[in-house]
Design a protein around this motif. Structure first.
Motif, mmCIF file in Angstrom:
data_model
loop_
_atom_site.group_PDB
_atom_site.id
_atom_site.type_symbol
_atom_site.label_atom_id
_atom_site.label_comp_id
_atom_site.label_asym_id
_atom_site.label_seq_id
_atom_site.Cartn_x
_atom_site.Cartn_y
_atom_site.Cartn_z
ATOM 1 N N HIS A 1 4.398 -19.025 -17.054
ATOM 2 C CA HIS A 1 4.006 -17.561 -17.958
ATOM 3 C C HIS A 1 2.437 -17.661 -17.615
ATOM 4 O O HIS A 1 2.055 -16.374 -17.029
ATOM 5 C CB HIS A 1 3.823 -18.157 -19.051
ATOM 6 N N GLN A 2 1.491 -18.650 -16.939
ATOM 7 C CA GLN A 2 0.123 -19.112 -17.272
ATOM 8 C C GLN A 2 -0.333 -18.148 -15.753
ATOM 9 O O GLN A 2 -1.303 -16.802 -15.208
ATOM 10 C CB GLN A 2 0.100 -20.061 -17.050
ATOM 11 N N SER B 1 5.152 -22.935 -19.674
ATOM 12 C CA SER B 1 3.846 -21.999 -20.451
ATOM 13 C C SER B 1 2.910 -22.573 -19.072
ATOM 14 O O SER B 1 2.581 -21.195 -18.882
ATOM 15 C CB SER B 1 3.605 -23.303 -21.410
#
Length: 409
Positions: A182-183, A179
């Protein structure tokens, strides 16, 4: 005994293992009822965890015994079985006598299990018979074997539970890393990346971005003294300089460093232990991740998450660093050409400026900034000053442009 072993070993969770243990104890003809009790020494009680009683007289169950009048503590203290030949006649344990008459049991044997429950409390096994039993050596050996097998099964259940918890934590760590990456790869900001990092780590953090002279504060490291809103206000007002200086002083080759930070925040003098992790791009420190109060509870997976956060934030700062370098280099080349007078085609020059968002035909004021020769580390100070001016210009005068021409901005 083979059937008893199979029954005890057939479960993987602690609750089922203990239930199988009391069921196995009652496979011997002499014993009609059994229970496992946890010893809560802090509370002064023995607490029934599970039991086997075919009569199902639930209203007659007593689930808590005072240790002072219970044989359980004696069995644990001596690490030997306690045998009550006839609980209905015993005066040594009046609580057992009362319940024995009520529920109809006679002989009681209490044995230490040699293992602990999920709350780290010692446990004992208690078996009861409907009749008075003159316990033989073989009978006692049978019970002690069951206890030994039960302790092995309980330890196995603990290990399996710990392994499942570790696997779940590792899965969470991998999901957090995914995550976070991806950020930062979706063109997020340093502030949003820092906010996500703080949801994964159990500690308060501060992220320093030297590419933008920016300090991003998370939640308060001392919420009992200063709430998070006040902590962030103080960071914006006066403490950010200290953290910028801290990040600049870190060696490019340094790893995780433990430091004591002395801060004056909201009228409180704070002495905060912190781990300082440099954020490095191309061998150059471009920021820092500060994690407060790293203690013994900060485990291996937390360290893995910390390294994941360091990597993700370094990627985020690398994007900012490269963007700044590209914009700075292009702007500087344009202004160097304008100032030197070496350009030949004004239309080409105007088109290049327009692509950079600069209108060379508009009225403008030129400001030149230089530093005296006495300034230490002048070569390092000019790029930092350039970044600060670009950041301020973006906030206060978006139409302004800043370019570095050697030692002049």
């Amino acid at each position: 005994m083979r059937d008893v072993t199979s029954l005890i070993n057939s479960s993987v969770d602690l609750e089922t293992t203990l239930q199988h243990l009391v069921d196995a104890a009652c496979q011997h003809d002499a014993w009609s009822m059994a229970a496992v009790m946890s010893i809560d020494q802090a509370d002064g009680n023995a607490v029934v965890v599970t039991r086997h009683d075919p009569s199902q007289l639930t209203k007659s169950y007593r689930n808590r015994w005072t240790l002072a009048t219970s044989p359980s503590l004696i069995a644990l203290t001596r690490n030997d079985p306690v045998i009550i030949r006839d609980a209905q006649e015993s005066i040594e344990f009046p609580g057992y006598r009362e319940e024995a008459i009520q529920r109809g049991y006679r002989t009681v044997v209490v044995l230490p299990l040699g293992c602990r429950d999920m709350e780290d409390r010692a446990m004992v096994l208690s078996v009861q018979s409907r009749d008075v039993v003159d316990l033989s050596a073989a009978d006692l050996a049978f019970l002690q074997t069951i206890v030994h097998l039960g302790a092995i099964a309980v330890d196995k259940a603990h290990r399996l539970r710990a392994e499942h918890a570790a696997a779940a934590q590792l899965q969470n760590a991998l999901a957090a890393h995914s995550s976070l990456m991806h950020q930062v790869l979706s063109d997020g900001s340093v502030a949003s990346a820092a906010s996500m990092v703080e949801t994964f780590l159990p500690n308060a953090i501060v992220v320093v971005d030297l590419t933008a002279n920016l300090v991003v504060a998370g939640r308060s490291p001392k919420p009992d003294l200063i709430d998070t809103d006040r902590w962030r206000e103080e960071m914006d007002d006066c403490m950010s300089r200290q953290f910028l200086r801290l990040a600049r002083d870190i060696s490019d080759q340094a790893g995780l460093e433990m430091r004591k930070l002395y801060l004056n925040c909201g009228g409180h003098h704070l002495n905060l232990p912190a781990a300082v992790e440099p954020l490095v791009v191309d061998g150059k420190t471009v920021g820092a991740l500060i994690v407060f109060s790293l203690d013994a509870n900060f485990g291996d997976l937390d360290h893995l998450l910390l390294q994941s956060a360091r990597f993700a934030l370094s990627v985020q700062l690398m994007r900012s660093h490269l963007r700044f370098q590209t914009e700075s280099q292009t702007s500087s080349e344009l202004f160097m050409e304008i100032v030197s007078g070496n350009w030949r085609n004004v239309d080409d020059l105007t088109a290049r400026a327009r692509r950079l968002g600069i209108d060379v035909n508009a009225t403008a004021r030129l400001v030149a900034i230089g530093l005296p020769e006495t300034v230490p580390e002048k070569g390092k100070t000019i790029p930092e000053l350039h970044r600060s001016i670009m950041r301020l210009a973006g906030q206060l005068a978006p139409q302004a442009t800043a370019a570095a021409l050697g030692e002049i901005i």
